[in-house]
Design an enzyme around this catalytic site. Structure first.
Site, short mmCIF file in Angstrom:
data_model
loop_
_atom_site.label_atom_id
_atom_site.label_comp_id
_atom_site.label_asym_id
_atom_site.label_seq_id
_atom_site.Cartn_x
_atom_site.Cartn_y
_atom_site.Cartn_z
N GLY A 62 0.84 -1.21 0.00
CA GLY A 62 0.00 0.00 0.00
C GLY A 62 0.87 1.25 0.00
N THR A 108 4.30 2.55 5.52
CA THR A 108 2.88 2.16 5.61
C THR A 108 2.19 3.09 6.60
OG1 THR A 108 1.31 0.51 6.45
CG2 THR A 108 3.56 0.29 7.22
N ASP A 155 -0.06 2.28 8.52
CA ASP A 155 -0.58 1.51 9.66
C ASP A 155 0.31 1.56 10.91
OD1 ASP A 155 -2.58 0.76 7.90
OD2 ASP A 155 -1.64 -1.16 7.41
N ASP A 201 2.40 -0.54 11.73
CA ASP A 201 2.28 -1.89 12.32
C ASP A 201 3.51 -2.76 12.08
OD1 ASP A 201 1.99 -2.15 9.60
OD2 ASP A 201 0.31 -3.55 9.70
P1 ADP Z 1 3.02 -4.75 2.57
O1 ADP Z 1 4.40 -4.69 2.04
O2 ADP Z 1 2.41 -3.39 2.72
O3 ADP Z 1 2.92 -5.61 3.82
P2 ADP Z 1 1.87 -6.93 1.01
O4 ADP Z 1 1.79 -7.87 2.15
O5 ADP Z 1 0.72 -6.86 0.06
O6 ADP Z 1 2.09 -5.41 1.45
O7 ADP Z 1 3.20 -7.27 0.18
C1 ADP Z 1 3.61 -6.49 -0.91
C2 ADP Z 1 4.27 -7.37 -1.93
O8 ADP Z 1 5.45 -7.96 -1.37
C3 ADP Z 1 3.45 -8.57 -2.41
O9 ADP Z 1 2.53 -8.24 -3.40
C4 ADP Z 1 4.53 -9.47 -2.96
O10 ADP Z 1 4.96 -9.04 -4.23
C5 ADP Z 1 5.66 -9.24 -1.95
N1 ADP Z 1 5.59 -10.28 -0.90
C6 ADP Z 1 4.69 -10.40 0.09
N2 ADP Z 1 4.92 -11.50 0.84
C7 ADP Z 1 5.98 -12.11 0.28
C8 ADP Z 1 6.72 -13.31 0.59
N3 ADP Z 1 6.39 -14.10 1.60
N4 ADP Z 1 7.77 -13.61 -0.21
C9 ADP Z 1 8.12 -12.81 -1.24
N5 ADP Z 1 7.47 -11.69 -1.58
C10 ADP Z 1 6.42 -11.33 -0.83
O1 F6P Z 2 -1.64 -1.21 4.75
C1 F6P Z 2 -2.24 0.01 4.42
C2 F6P Z 2 -3.72 -0.19 4.21
O2 F6P Z 2 -4.28 1.06 3.85
C3 F6P Z 2 -4.47 -0.80 5.40
O3 F6P Z 2 -4.74 0.16 6.40
C4 F6P Z 2 -5.69 -1.34 4.72
O4 F6P Z 2 -6.21 -2.44 5.43
C5 F6P Z 2 -5.18 -1.78 3.37
O5 F6P Z 2 -3.95 -1.10 3.15
C6 F6P Z 2 -6.12 -1.48 2.23
O6 F6P Z 2 -5.57 -2.02 1.08
P1 F6P Z 2 -6.11 -1.76 -0.41
O7 F6P Z 2 -5.42 -0.55 -0.92
O8 F6P Z 2 -5.69 -2.99 -1.14
O9 F6P Z 2 -7.57 -1.57 -0.32
#
Ligand code: ADP
Ligand code: F6P
Length: 324
Positions: A15, A129, A131, A133
């Protein structure tokens, strides 16, 4: 030891968050300052897999410090979660001659950064992010801007709630975490805050405080609900039925992810971006840049992902105390 880093890349993933542009600018300009070639990878890990990568110069990051979003765009890339996708990404980086990569994102993006480091592309991650978090850091880029967006929205909702003697139930983002909810509840003087980290009882923790507020002569009531709890619309209905106070629900949604970054986000993103480049120049890889006890530092990605951080109980109690 001679510095072997000549070309580095930067991408934003997951995000988006206000301040990501400040981070990109800091990486590009710190890189150039140190004589490096810097490349921008488009749409997160997608751009690495597809070779959607552009050389960046000092001017290409002009006029972006104050802008929300990310000029490199971002994405959630499922293909990159597979071994095949990661191999393609490393191959593209190799073709271009990248000696290092900087990833701005959340936990998921960090897992990707870890995979790249393991496959021979030194990668450094920084937390971006709204969040807040990410366990290994007290602060994530975008959080402060998001808080300010929420309080400005809730201040407006309070005006109209007061005029109509209504209860306003506001759902804020945060995925499974209640950081946004708790801090904004204190900053907005909310009567009630509900977060996923703490069990709540509808009657005791929501309905009663609303009733008590009315009995104490309050003209309005603000209830902040974290999205990890959700159900703001149903909650507003229940409050109205149980208390007789007219209630409305507002789900703030993606407005919380946009807008011009605050001073804090611009400064922290600039500092973190520069630190990422410094770490690559020092020959480091697989690190997360983070803030611990107010100091900027870096930790191993695996260790950082395994750390624990908890919502401050004092902050939650403060929100309740101040709502009398
Ligand atoms: P965030 O980075 O905000 O936590 P996501 O969990 O959607 O968001 O992860 C973002 C991107 O990072 C995913 O779309 C994917 O391309 C990559 N990613 C997530 N988890 C993994 C993983 N376990 N191994 C490798 N790449 C990952
Ligand atoms: O991680 C940032 C965030 O905005 C969260 O607060 C929310 O749950 C999520 O991303 C929303 O994701 P999307 O843009 O896929 O709707």
């Amino acid at each position: 030891m001679e510095n072997t880093i000549r070309k580095i890349g930067i991408l934003t993933s997951g995000g988006d968050a206000p301040g990501m542009n400040a981070a990109i600018r800091a990486v590009v300009r710190t890189g150039i300052y140190n004589g490096l070639e810097v490349y921008g990878v488009k749409k997160g890990y997608n751009g690495l897999i597809n070779g959607d990568i552009e050389r960046m110069d000092a001017r290409s990051v002009g006029e972006i410090l104050q802008k929300g979003g990310t000029i490199l765009q971002t994405a959630r890339c499922l293909e990159f979660k597979t071994e095949e996708g990661q191999n393609k990404a490393v191959e593209e980086a190799r073709k271009l001659g990248l000696d290092g990569l900087i990833v701005v994102g959340g936990d998921g993006s960090f897992r990707g950064a870890q995979a790249l480091s393991a496959k021979g592309l030194p990668t450094i991650a920084m937390p971006g992010t709204i969040d807040n978090d990410i366990n290994c850091t007290e602060y994530t880029i975008g959080y402060d801007t998001c808080l300010n967006t929420v309080i400005s929205a809730v201040d407006k909702l309070r005006d109209t709630s007061s005029s109509h003697s209504r209860c306003s139930v506001v759902e804020v983002m945060g995925r499974n975490a209640g950081y946004i909810a708790v801090e904004t509840a204190i900053a907005c003087g909310a009567e009630v805050v509900v977060v996923p980290e703490v069990e709540f009882d509808m009657e005791k923790d929501v309905i009663n405080p609303v009733k008590e507020g009315v009995n104490r002569g309050k003209k309005h009531c603000i209830v902040i609900v974290a999205e990890g709890i959700g159900g703001a619309t149903e909650m507003a209905k229940k409050i109205e039925e149980a208390t007789g106070m007219e209630s409305r629900a507002t789900i703030l949604g993606h407005i919380q992810r946009g807008g011009s970054p605050t001073v804090r986000d611009r400064v922290e993103a600039s500092r973190m971006g520069a630190k990422c480049v410094d770490l690559l120049l020092e020959g480091k890889k697989n690190r997360i840049v983070c803030i611990q006890n107010g100091v900027m530092t870096d930790v191993d990605i695996e260790e950082g992902l395994a750390m624990k951080k908890s919502l401050s109980k004092e902050m939650l109690e403060l929100a309740v105390k101040l709502s009398v």
